[in-house]
Design a protein around this motif. Sequence first.
Motif, short mmCIF file in Angstrom:
data_model
loop_
_atom_site.label_atom_id
_atom_site.label_comp_id
_atom_site.label_asym_id
_atom_site.label_seq_id
_atom_site.Cartn_x
_atom_site.Cartn_y
_atom_site.Cartn_z
N GLN A 62 -16.06 -9.42 -49.86
CA GLN A 62 -15.37 -9.28 -48.58
C GLN A 62 -16.34 -8.89 -47.48
O GLN A 62 -16.22 -9.35 -46.33
CB GLN A 62 -14.27 -8.23 -48.71
CG GLN A 62 -13.46 -7.97 -47.45
CD GLN A 62 -12.50 -9.09 -47.11
OE1 GLN A 62 -12.19 -9.93 -47.96
NE2 GLN A 62 -11.98 -9.11 -45.89
N THR B 133 -17.04 -13.11 -45.73
CA THR B 133 -15.85 -13.38 -44.92
C THR B 133 -16.11 -12.97 -43.47
O THR B 133 -17.05 -12.24 -43.18
CB THR B 133 -14.62 -12.60 -45.44
OG1 THR B 133 -14.82 -11.20 -45.19
CG2 THR B 133 -14.42 -12.82 -46.93
N ASP B 134 -15.25 -13.45 -42.59
CA ASP B 134 -15.35 -13.10 -41.18
C ASP B 134 -14.59 -11.83 -40.84
O ASP B 134 -14.71 -11.30 -39.74
CB ASP B 134 -14.82 -14.25 -40.31
CG ASP B 134 -15.66 -15.51 -40.44
OD1 ASP B 134 -16.87 -15.39 -40.72
OD2 ASP B 134 -15.10 -16.62 -40.28
N GLU B 135 -13.76 -11.33 -41.77
CA GLU B 135 -12.92 -10.17 -41.50
C GLU B 135 -13.68 -8.86 -41.66
O GLU B 135 -13.42 -7.89 -40.95
CB GLU B 135 -11.71 -10.18 -42.44
CG GLU B 135 -10.72 -11.29 -42.15
CD GLU B 135 -10.08 -11.15 -40.78
OE1 GLU B 135 -9.77 -10.01 -40.39
OE2 GLU B 135 -9.89 -12.17 -40.11
N ILE C 139 -14.78 -5.36 -43.82
CA ILE C 139 -14.08 -4.43 -44.70
C ILE C 139 -14.23 -3.00 -44.17
O ILE C 139 -15.22 -2.67 -43.51
CB ILE C 139 -14.65 -4.52 -46.14
CG1 ILE C 139 -13.79 -3.72 -47.12
CG2 ILE C 139 -16.09 -4.05 -46.20
CD1 ILE C 139 -14.17 -3.94 -48.58
N THR C 140 -13.21 -2.17 -44.43
CA THR C 140 -13.24 -0.75 -44.11
C THR C 140 -12.92 0.02 -45.38
O THR C 140 -11.89 -0.22 -46.01
CB THR C 140 -12.21 -0.40 -43.02
OG1 THR C 140 -12.51 -1.15 -41.83
CG2 THR C 140 -12.23 1.09 -42.70
N PRO D 179 -8.79 -4.75 -45.72
CA PRO D 179 -9.50 -6.04 -45.66
C PRO D 179 -9.86 -6.46 -44.24
O PRO D 179 -9.67 -7.61 -43.85
CB PRO D 179 -8.51 -7.00 -46.31
CG PRO D 179 -7.17 -6.42 -46.00
CD PRO D 179 -7.35 -4.93 -46.02
N HIS D 180 -10.38 -5.53 -43.47
CA HIS D 180 -10.79 -5.83 -42.09
C HIS D 180 -11.72 -4.71 -41.63
O HIS D 180 -11.59 -3.55 -42.07
CB HIS D 180 -9.58 -5.92 -41.17
CG HIS D 180 -9.91 -6.37 -39.78
ND1 HIS D 180 -10.15 -7.70 -39.45
CD2 HIS D 180 -10.06 -5.67 -38.62
CE1 HIS D 180 -10.42 -7.79 -38.16
NE2 HIS D 180 -10.39 -6.57 -37.64
N TYR E 233 -12.79 -1.98 -39.12
CA TYR E 233 -12.19 -1.16 -38.06
C TYR E 233 -13.19 -0.08 -37.64
O TYR E 233 -13.66 0.69 -38.48
CB TYR E 233 -10.91 -0.48 -38.53
CG TYR E 233 -9.76 -1.42 -38.79
CD1 TYR E 233 -9.05 -1.98 -37.74
CD2 TYR E 233 -9.39 -1.76 -40.10
CE1 TYR E 233 -7.99 -2.85 -37.97
CE2 TYR E 233 -8.34 -2.62 -40.34
CZ TYR E 233 -7.65 -3.17 -39.28
OH TYR E 233 -6.60 -4.03 -39.51
N ASP F 132 -10.60 1.88 -33.15
CA ASP F 132 -9.50 0.98 -33.49
C ASP F 132 -8.31 1.71 -34.11
O ASP F 132 -7.20 1.21 -34.10
CB ASP F 132 -9.98 -0.10 -34.46
CG ASP F 132 -10.97 -1.06 -33.83
OD1 ASP F 132 -10.89 -1.27 -32.60
OD2 ASP F 132 -11.82 -1.60 -34.56
N ASP G 14 -20.40 -3.62 -37.90
CA ASP G 14 -19.72 -4.84 -38.30
C ASP G 14 -20.65 -5.69 -39.19
O ASP G 14 -21.80 -5.91 -38.83
CB ASP G 14 -19.33 -5.61 -37.03
CG ASP G 14 -18.28 -6.68 -37.29
OD1 ASP G 14 -17.84 -6.81 -38.44
OD2 ASP G 14 -17.92 -7.39 -36.33
N PRO G 15 -20.18 -6.08 -40.38
CA PRO G 15 -18.80 -6.18 -40.85
C PRO G 15 -18.35 -5.08 -41.83
O PRO G 15 -17.34 -5.25 -42.50
CB PRO G 15 -18.82 -7.53 -41.58
CG PRO G 15 -20.19 -7.56 -42.20
CD PRO G 15 -21.11 -6.88 -41.21
#
Length: 262
Positions: free
Chosen positions: A80, A84-86, A88-89, A124-125, A127, A131, A180-181
């Motif tokens: 992840q 991926t472009d999302e 992870i946190t 799955p993003h 932050y 945010d 990021d990411p």
Amino acid sequence: MEFSMLIVLSSALLFACAPLAYAQKVASPPAPTPTPTPSPAPAPSPPYVNLTLLLSVAGPFQNFLNYLESTKVIDTFQNQANNTDEGITIFVPKDDAFKNLKNPSLSNLTQDQLKQLILFHALPHFYSLSDFKNLSQVSPISTFAGAGGYALNFTDSSGTVHLDSGWSKTKVSSSVHATDPVAIYQVDKVLLPEAIFGTDIPPTPAPAPAPETSPTADSPTSDDTTGSAPANSHPNSSFRINGVGIWSQLVLVIAGVVVLFL
């Protein structure tokens, strides 16, 4: 005769036109070939983030890292983070958080439940800390483990991010990595999902009462002064008793003298 004249005239005409054609050929250079426009260079890919290395050197996270590796969740998080472009946190409990976890215990969980518990510690993003102010308005937020009983509630209180899973109420105590990411935040408790431990959450124990302090001694009151008065009167009473005894003896002496003279 006429045929010979025709040949002579054709030859003369050919020689006359040849220099003109050659001059036109020299005077007209070939058109230049257009230069192709270079295509823009592709954007550089973000650097590869090694989560195992990062957690090993960033803080006291060895217990969490051991669970990541034993459940193979590290592979899911690693993919992840880098593929991926999302992004992870991840919320990482300190080693002390696992040591202080007595009830419920993780030792009774199945391997699948333990995997879900570790997945519950990530979103799955990517932050950033800023945010979470918006996330607090749309909570609960689904985690890697899923939604519903695997969702987390967030609140932002003056810049401090609080997490609530029902069983666990904690806060982000520090930012380990926030580029990021990949965002990694330290939390003080292990996050326990309701999907595994149920909704029958024991009440939070009340804080211990503050120890009572003994009152300071006060200065003597008027009652104390009054109570001590009888003790001060003893010398006067003794004086009165002694005085009565002397007069009695004197009276007896006088009476004896009178008897002798009679």
